[in-house]
Scaffold this motif. Structure first.
Motif, short mmCIF file in Angstrom:
data_model
loop_
_atom_site.label_atom_id
_atom_site.label_comp_id
_atom_site.label_asym_id
_atom_site.label_seq_id
_atom_site.Cartn_x
_atom_site.Cartn_y
_atom_site.Cartn_z
N ALA A 25 -6.01 7.53 -3.75
CA ALA A 25 -7.39 7.77 -3.31
C ALA A 25 -7.92 6.67 -2.39
N LEU A 26 -7.15 5.59 -2.25
CA LEU A 26 -7.61 4.50 -1.35
C LEU A 26 -7.55 4.97 0.10
N THR A 42 5.09 1.61 -4.99
CA THR A 42 5.31 1.55 -3.55
C THR A 42 4.22 2.34 -2.85
N VAL A 43 3.56 1.67 -1.92
CA VAL A 43 2.40 2.28 -1.26
C VAL A 43 2.61 2.27 0.25
N ALA A 44 2.51 3.42 0.87
CA ALA A 44 2.60 3.52 2.32
C ALA A 44 1.19 3.76 2.87
N SER A 45 0.88 3.09 3.95
CA SER A 45 -0.45 3.23 4.52
C SER A 45 -0.40 3.09 6.04
N ARG A 55 -5.25 -3.74 -6.32
CA ARG A 55 -5.41 -4.29 -7.66
C ARG A 55 -6.52 -3.56 -8.43
N THR A 56 -7.63 -3.31 -7.74
CA THR A 56 -8.76 -2.62 -8.38
C THR A 56 -8.38 -1.20 -8.78
N ALA A 57 -7.65 -0.51 -7.91
CA ALA A 57 -7.24 0.86 -8.22
C ALA A 57 -6.31 0.90 -9.43
#
Lengths: 70, 70
Positions: A25-26, A42-45, A55-57
């Motif tokens: 949702a970021l 693993t995050v793709a952006s 960190r907050t998510a």
């Protein structure tokens, strides 16, 4: 770009789903994969992400962001 | 009456919720408690429950009913 974080506390597929849902949702995130067995997220952006936003998510999902792999 | 079953595979609160949700939906069930740490599932019902109905509900949640405590 893709960044891999380490997350503690994930123990099952439900945990993976909870983390994936929050991080996906970021703004700007195009793909998210969480693996309870390895503890890797693993995050793709499109643009570089703010680690603190990730960190907050993760925290909101109920887990702890431990670090970022190098 | 209250019966306690043993369930394998529950590892976290999400797992407890998944089992609780399915078992609570069985006709006549008045209270359900699932504990991932002990693997125990306690079910209260108005009438004696069919163990196979409980097994099916646990299975649908994605876990395995191992037995019934005596």
């Amino acid at each position: 770009m893709t960044v891999t974080y380490t997350v503690s506390g994930m123990s099952c597929g439900h945990c993976e789903s909870a983390v994936t849902k929050e991080v996906s949702a970021l703004p700007g995130v195009t793909d998210t994969r969480a693996d309870a067995q390895t503890g890797l997220l693993t995050v793709a952006s499109e643009q570089p992400l703010d680690d603190e936003a990730v960190r907050t998510a993760v925290d909101e999902a109920g887990y702890e962001l431990v670090g970022r792999t190098v």
